[in-house]
Design an enzyme around this catalytic site. Structure first.
Site, PDB file in Angstrom:
ATOM      1  N   THR A   1      11.564  -7.034 -11.073  1.00 27.03           N
ATOM      2  CA  THR A   1      10.716  -9.003 -11.421  1.00 27.03           C
ATOM      3  C   THR A   1       9.801  -9.017  -9.906  1.00 27.03           C
ATOM      4  O   THR A   1      10.107  -8.891  -9.450  1.00 27.03           O
ATOM      5  CB  THR A   1      12.093 -10.110 -11.500  1.00 27.03           C
ATOM      6  OG1 THR A   1      13.202  -9.350 -12.075  1.00 27.03           O
ATOM      7  CG2 THR A   1      12.014 -11.465 -11.471  1.00 27.03           C
TER       8      THR A   1
ATOM      9  N   SER B   1      -3.548  -3.346  -0.197  1.00 18.57           N
ATOM     10  CA  SER B   1      -2.322  -3.594   0.268  1.00 18.57           C
ATOM     11  C   SER B   1      -2.939  -5.581   0.456  1.00 18.57           C
ATOM     12  O   SER B   1      -4.123  -6.012   1.207  1.00 18.57           O
ATOM     13  CB  SER B   1      -2.239  -3.240   1.497  1.00 18.57           C
ATOM     14  OG  SER B   1      -0.611  -4.318   2.151  1.00 18.57           O
TER      15      SER B   1
ATOM     16  N   CYS C   1       1.841   1.370  12.292  1.00 19.29           N
ATOM     17  CA  CYS C   1       2.478   2.250  11.540  1.00 19.29           C
ATOM     18  C   CYS C   1       3.025   3.120  12.585  1.00 19.29           C
ATOM     19  O   CYS C   1       4.212   3.941  12.459  1.00 19.29           O
ATOM     20  CB  CYS C   1       2.431   2.448  10.862  1.00 19.29           C
ATOM     21  SG  CYS C   1       1.720   1.485   9.116  1.00 19.29           S
TER      22      CYS C   1
ATOM     23  N   GLY D   1       0.878  -1.724   0.459  1.00 18.85           N
ATOM     24  CA  GLY D   1      -0.076  -0.341   0.347  1.00 18.85           C
ATOM     25  C   GLY D   1       1.004   1.362   0.021  1.00 18.85           C
ATOM     26  O   GLY D   1       0.483   2.543  -0.843  1.00 18.85           O
ATOM     27  N   THR D   2       2.198   1.221   1.276  1.00 15.84           N
ATOM     28  CA  THR D   2       2.269   2.336   0.671  1.00 15.84           C
ATOM     29  C   THR D   2       3.668   2.718  -0.510  1.00 15.84           C
ATOM     30  O   THR D   2       2.996   4.028  -0.538  1.00 15.84           O
ATOM     31  CB  THR D   2       4.017   2.409   2.173  1.00 15.84           C
ATOM     32  OG1 THR D   2       2.999   2.360   2.831  1.00 15.84           O
ATOM     33  CG2 THR D   2       4.611   2.972   1.710  1.00 15.84           C
TER      34      THR D   2
ATOM     35  N   GLN E   1      -8.021  -0.045   3.362  1.00 14.99           N
ATOM     36  CA  GLN E   1      -8.189  -0.557   5.422  1.00 14.99           C
ATOM     37  C   GLN E   1     -10.024  -1.106   4.291  1.00 14.99           C
ATOM     38  O   GLN E   1     -10.851  -1.597   5.027  1.00 14.99           O
ATOM     39  CB  GLN E   1      -8.420   0.724   5.971  1.00 14.99           C
ATOM     40  CG  GLN E   1      -7.563   0.867   7.124  1.00 14.99           C
ATOM     41  CD  GLN E   1      -6.515  -0.596   7.624  1.00 14.99           C
ATOM     42  OE1 GLN E   1      -7.450  -2.173   7.859  1.00 14.99           O
ATOM     43  NE2 GLN E   1      -5.707  -0.564   7.895  1.00 14.99           N
TER      44      GLN E   1
ATOM     45  N   HIS F   1      -1.813  -7.920   2.638  1.00 11.47           N
ATOM     46  CA  HIS F   1      -1.907  -8.027   3.978  1.00 11.47           C
ATOM     47  C   HIS F   1      -2.670  -8.220   4.964  1.00 11.47           C
ATOM     48  O   HIS F   1      -2.983  -8.378   5.728  1.00 11.47           O
ATOM     49  CB  HIS F   1      -0.193  -8.805   4.431  1.00 11.47           C
ATOM     50  CG  HIS F   1      -0.293  -6.781   5.132  1.00 11.47           C
ATOM     51  ND1 HIS F   1      -0.053  -7.381   6.329  1.00 11.47           N
ATOM     52  CD2 HIS F   1       0.283  -5.754   4.389  1.00 11.47           C
ATOM     53  CE1 HIS F   1       0.240  -5.358   6.443  1.00 11.47           C
ATOM     54  NE2 HIS F   1       0.750  -4.498   5.655  1.00 11.47           N
TER      55      HIS F   1
END
Length: 387
Positions: free
Chosen positions: A239, A201, A327, A74-75, A181, A203
């Site tokens: 890659t 994201s 975070c 996401g970042t 989220q 995860h």
């Protein structure tokens, strides 16, 4: 010897990888390990997996496969969206965002300010909702981008993304939303939301760490921020992480298939947890919008109880929650999100974020309610202020 019960309720920080996702990924570590850019059969197997995952992600959010760019998370997706539109629009140097964004957006905007770009940070109301009037009033002739998150990572407030998209389109401004989220919790369709770019994201939706997606609407002028071998149609060189990309493709399909059931299940647990805490604990407040919030988010502040102490005592009972976003949870400063909601000082340092997942049960809620009651009572008995 008794084995301590362990309950994970920090799903806004990360999630357990679904076993079906693991099964889908495993062959691409050991059997089909080729580089998708290679022309031999090993490479072709990897390329086919890459293509399939792209279709799966696109289908889940109502996009075209060619509008999907795989990233590291996401970042990076947020960085690419914000920094990527600047070079092609060099005459426009103004960006609009909100004060409650994730640091991936806020720090990227701060970096661009250091290079001479202009950023307007829109305030939110007491529930964390962006003020649409102030947002529209902040538009300038040189505004190139609006970036407002779909749902807040700390308090779960859902922003009026469709209305912001209409404002952006009316003024011919690109619109990006961080949907990290919201995917898997509420419906996310890029056309319904009216966004030009959208970050995801893996995860956060029971996929592997280290992989994400930036959706970029066809026709959007954007440049890469990572250069190399022109992977991802030149938009993200390096890659491709094929096992991870296979994982996010599978996770997105599962999130879409299970959305209704998961959302209903989490909302029932959320509402039960909130109502039972308010029935049994005094001097508590719910942070974030009471209704327009994610079905898995509970953010509470307790007077005369410090958040870090509550977290540690609950952890000793086997319960994993957070005092804020993962975070920034190692910072002792009050959360920038809670500070923006104008929460009284007596409450702001006594906050807990409890984020539910599809694996939690009502039995877990029973245990957490009783444990939280005991924890708050214990801390208040020790608190000189409460006495």
């Amino acid at each position: 010897m008794d084995i301590m019960k362990r309950i994970y309720m920090d799903h806004s920080a990360t999630t357990r990888v679904d076993s079906l996702v693991v099964d889908a990924m495993l062959p691409y570590f050991s059997e089909m390990f080729g580089n998708s850019s290679s022309l031999h059969s090993f490479g072709m197997e990897a390329a086919e997996a890459l293509s399939m995952a792209r279709k799966q992600v696109a289908e889940a959010i109502g996009a075209l496969p060619e509008e999907i760019i795989f990233t590291s998370g996401g970042t990076e997706s947020d960085n690419l969206a914000i920094r990527g539109v600047i070079p092609h629009n060099s005459g426009k140097k103004h960006i609009i965002t909100s004060v409650v964004e994730h640091p991936a957006v806020l720090n990227t905007c701060a970096y661009l300010e250091s290079l001479g770009h202009e950023v307007s940070y829109i305030q939110v109301d007491g529930d964390g909702v962006v003020d649409l009037g102030k947002l529209e009033a902040s538009i300038r002739e040189n505004t190139v981008l609006i970036s407002v998150m779909h749902a807040n990572n700390e308090v779960g407030t859902i922003q009026p993304i469709k209305e912001i998209g209409q404002i952006a389109k009316k003024n011919n401004i690109y619109f990006h939303t961080d949907a990290v989220q919201s995917v898997g919790k509420i419906p996310v369709n890029v056309d319904d939301l009216g966004v030009d770019m959208l970050s995801i994201s893996s995860h956060k939706i029971h996929g592997p760490k280290g992989v994400g997606v930036l959706y970029v609407r066809k026709g959007t002028t954007i440049e890469p921020i990572v250069f190399g071998g022109n992977h991802e149609n030149g938009m993200r060189s390096g890659t491709e992480n094929i096992p991870g990309i296979v994982g996010i493709g599978k996770a997105m399909i599962l999130a879409k298939e299970r959305l209704d059931a998961d959302s209903k299940h989490m909302q029932q647990m959320r509402d039960s947890l909130i109502s039972r805490i308010f029935e049994s604990v005094t001097d508590v407040r719910l942070n974030g919008h009471p209704a327009q919030r994610l079905p898995n988010n509970v953010n509470l502040s307790f007077k005369y109880a410090e958040g870090e102490s509550m977290l540690m005592l609950l952890d000793m009972k086997g319960i994993a929650v957070s005092t804020g976003s993962a975070c920034s949870s190692k910072s002792l400063k009050a959360s920038h999100v809670l500070s923006s909601l104008n929460i009284e000082d007596d409450y702001i340092h006594g906050s807990l974020r409890i984020s539910l997942g599809r694996e939690n049960t009502m039995e877990d809620i029973d245990y957490v309610v009783e444990s939280l009651k005991e924890t708050v009572l214990k801390l208040r008995e020790m608190s000189a202020i409460s006495s």
